[in-house]
Design a protein around this motif. Structure first.
Motif, PDB file in Angstrom:
ATOM      1  N   ARG A 157       3.542  65.322  31.907  1.00  0.00           N
ATOM      2  CA  ARG A 157       3.876  64.581  30.689  1.00  0.00           C
ATOM      3  C   ARG A 157       5.381  64.569  30.469  1.00  0.00           C
ATOM      4  O   ARG A 157       5.963  63.545  30.081  1.00  0.00           O
ATOM      5  N   ALA A 158       6.024  65.703  30.716  1.00  0.00           N
ATOM      6  CA  ALA A 158       7.474  65.785  30.553  1.00  0.00           C
ATOM      7  C   ALA A 158       8.184  64.852  31.529  1.00  0.00           C
ATOM      8  O   ALA A 158       9.152  64.166  31.170  1.00  0.00           O
ATOM      9  N   LEU A 159       7.697  64.809  32.768  1.00  0.00           N
ATOM     10  CA  LEU A 159       8.311  63.925  33.762  1.00  0.00           C
ATOM     11  C   LEU A 159       8.088  62.464  33.410  1.00  0.00           C
ATOM     12  O   LEU A 159       8.962  61.620  33.641  1.00  0.00           O
ATOM     13  N   ASP A 160       6.926  62.148  32.830  1.00  0.00           N
ATOM     14  CA  ASP A 160       6.680  60.782  32.365  1.00  0.00           C
ATOM     15  C   ASP A 160       7.711  60.381  31.316  1.00  0.00           C
ATOM     16  O   ASP A 160       8.271  59.282  31.346  1.00  0.00           O
ATOM     17  N   THR A 161       7.949  61.293  30.361  1.00  0.00           N
ATOM     18  CA  THR A 161       8.923  61.010  29.311  1.00  0.00           C
ATOM     19  C   THR A 161      10.314  60.832  29.896  1.00  0.00           C
ATOM     20  O   THR A 161      11.057  59.917  29.530  1.00  0.00           O
ATOM     21  N   LEU A 162      10.661  61.712  30.828  1.00  0.00           N
ATOM     22  CA  LEU A 162      11.985  61.662  31.452  1.00  0.00           C
ATOM     23  C   LEU A 162      12.190  60.341  32.192  1.00  0.00           C
ATOM     24  O   LEU A 162      13.224  59.679  32.027  1.00  0.00           O
ATOM     25  N   ARG A 163      11.189  59.947  32.969  1.00  0.00           N
ATOM     26  CA  ARG A 163      11.342  58.781  33.836  1.00  0.00           C
ATOM     27  C   ARG A 163      11.068  57.458  33.124  1.00  0.00           C
ATOM     28  O   ARG A 163      11.760  56.464  33.356  1.00  0.00           O
ATOM     29  N   ASP A 164      10.049  57.442  32.267  1.00  0.00           N
ATOM     30  CA  ASP A 164       9.633  56.175  31.656  1.00  0.00           C
ATOM     31  C   ASP A 164      10.286  55.920  30.298  1.00  0.00           C
ATOM     32  O   ASP A 164      10.789  54.831  30.042  1.00  0.00           O
ATOM     33  N   ASP A 165      10.303  56.926  29.422  1.00  0.00           N
ATOM     34  CA  ASP A 165      10.847  56.736  28.077  1.00  0.00           C
ATOM     35  C   ASP A 165      12.370  56.838  28.059  1.00  0.00           C
ATOM     36  O   ASP A 165      13.044  56.034  27.415  1.00  0.00           O
ATOM     37  N   LEU A 166      12.897  57.862  28.751  1.00  0.00           N
ATOM     38  CA  LEU A 166      14.348  58.056  28.747  1.00  0.00           C
ATOM     39  C   LEU A 166      15.041  57.291  29.877  1.00  0.00           C
ATOM     40  O   LEU A 166      16.269  57.260  29.932  1.00  0.00           O
ATOM     41  N   ARG A 167      14.253  56.707  30.763  1.00  0.00           N
ATOM     42  CA  ARG A 167      14.796  55.898  31.859  1.00  0.00           C
ATOM     43  C   ARG A 167      15.747  56.690  32.754  1.00  0.00           C
ATOM     44  O   ARG A 167      16.750  56.164  33.250  1.00  0.00           O
ATOM     45  N   GLU A 168      15.444  57.957  32.942  1.00  0.00           N
ATOM     46  CA  GLU A 168      16.253  58.797  33.817  1.00  0.00           C
ATOM     47  C   GLU A 168      15.695  58.678  35.228  1.00  0.00           C
ATOM     48  O   GLU A 168      14.557  59.078  35.500  1.00  0.00           O
ATOM     49  N   ARG A 169      16.479  58.125  36.148  1.00  0.00           N
ATOM     50  CA  ARG A 169      15.993  57.834  37.491  1.00  0.00           C
ATOM     51  C   ARG A 169      16.681  58.637  38.583  1.00  0.00           C
ATOM     52  O   ARG A 169      16.496  58.361  39.768  1.00  0.00           O
ATOM     53  N   GLU A 170      17.495  59.612  38.201  1.00  0.00           N
ATOM     54  CA  GLU A 170      18.152  60.436  39.209  1.00  0.00           C
ATOM     55  C   GLU A 170      17.118  61.361  39.865  1.00  0.00           C
ATOM     56  O   GLU A 170      15.994  61.531  39.382  1.00  0.00           O
ATOM     57  N   LEU A 216      15.176  64.634  40.679  1.00  0.00           N
ATOM     58  CA  LEU A 216      14.788  65.662  39.710  1.00  0.00           C
ATOM     59  C   LEU A 216      15.743  66.850  39.702  1.00  0.00           C
ATOM     60  O   LEU A 216      15.918  67.513  38.672  1.00  0.00           O
ATOM     61  N   SER A 217      16.404  67.121  40.821  1.00  0.00           N
ATOM     62  CA  SER A 217      17.336  68.243  40.889  1.00  0.00           C
ATOM     63  C   SER A 217      18.556  68.038  40.001  1.00  0.00           C
ATOM     64  O   SER A 217      19.299  68.984  39.715  1.00  0.00           O
ATOM     65  N   ALA A 218      18.787  66.804  39.553  1.00  0.00           N
ATOM     66  CA  ALA A 218      19.968  66.502  38.734  1.00  0.00           C
ATOM     67  C   ALA A 218      19.785  66.938  37.285  1.00  0.00           C
ATOM     68  O   ALA A 218      20.755  66.945  36.520  1.00  0.00           O
ATOM     69  N   TYR A 219      18.563  67.313  36.908  1.00  0.00           N
ATOM     70  CA  TYR A 219      18.292  67.638  35.504  1.00  0.00           C
ATOM     71  C   TYR A 219      17.991  69.122  35.338  1.00  0.00           C
ATOM     72  O   TYR A 219      17.378  69.752  36.205  1.00  0.00           O
TER      73      TYR A 219
END
Length: 216
Positions: free
Chosen positions: A69-82, A84-87
């Motif tokens: 769920r957290a990764l969904d929020t990161l990728r879909d809602d926050l549009r973070e596409r780097e 995963l090691s960047a976060y």
């Protein structure tokens, strides 16, 4: 440099079963698709190792469902596409946070502006299910990992000698004090560390029956 699933497991603390599960595509997508090769032979990158260690540490305090769920929020809602090691991600049992310089965003309940006072460096050693997961950049005192040296292959400290080549000599019966005959820059203590690390990596090898079942 690429890392086999066994070496990636040993350096991240994940099990081989977890690695296979996390790279499996679902409706939400995979937790982590290996950057170099997601099909046989599966190969992970150094950035993947950092991301995997993050996932393992999150799994200590959060369910896989919350991680997804957290990764969904990161990728879909926050549009973070780097990658995963960047976060920087951290869990406290009830949620997972995206850590930024001046705030932490709740990725499970989708709230922002929360302050986190204590963070754990994902590169440092930690425990997972009673197993000691070593420092990523120094898995043994005389064994180091540097992405700039042999692409990140674990080597004897201060050299470019791969740990597994030294360990193989010891396993073939060469005494530690004679390793210098083959690699003058490798001390007996460093050779013992290489062998110890090789044993640790091999401990992630699945049982023979499981390997045979998978091959069949």
């Amino acid at each position: 440099m690429s890392y086999s699933p066994k070496l990636a497991a040993a350096l991240s603390g994940a099990t081989l079963r977890q690695l296979a599960h996390w790279r499996k595509a679902t409706e939400r997508g995979a937790v982590l698709v290996p950057e170099i090769s997601a099909t046989r032979p599966v190969l992970y990158s150094f950035r993947d190792l950092i991301a995997l260690r993050t996932c393992v540490k999150l799994r200590n305090d959060a369910s896989l469902q919350k991680i997804r769920r957290a990764l969904d929020t990161l990728r879909d809602d926050l549009r973070e596409r780097e990658h995963l090691s960047a976060y920087r991600l951290a869990a406290n049992g009830s949620t997972i946070y995206l850590i930024e310089p001046d705030q932490a965003t709740d990725l499970v309940h989708r709230r922002g502006n929360l302050v986190i006072h204590e963070l754990v460096d994902v590169l440092r050693p930690f425990y997972r299910d009673g197993r000691h997961i070593p420092d990523l950049l120094r898995p043994r005192e005389h064994v180091t990992i540097d992405p700039g040296v042999r692409g990140g292959m674990p080597v004897i400290e201060g050299t470019r000698v791969p740990y597994d080549e030294v360990a193989a000599l010891l396993r073939d019966g060469v005494p530690p004090e004679r390793i210098g005959d083959y690699y003058p820059s490798v001390s007996a203590m460093a050779a013992l560390d290489a062998a110890d690390f090789a044993d640790y990596v091999d401990s992630y090898e699945p049982p023979r029956e499981q390997r045979e079942a998978a091959a069949g």
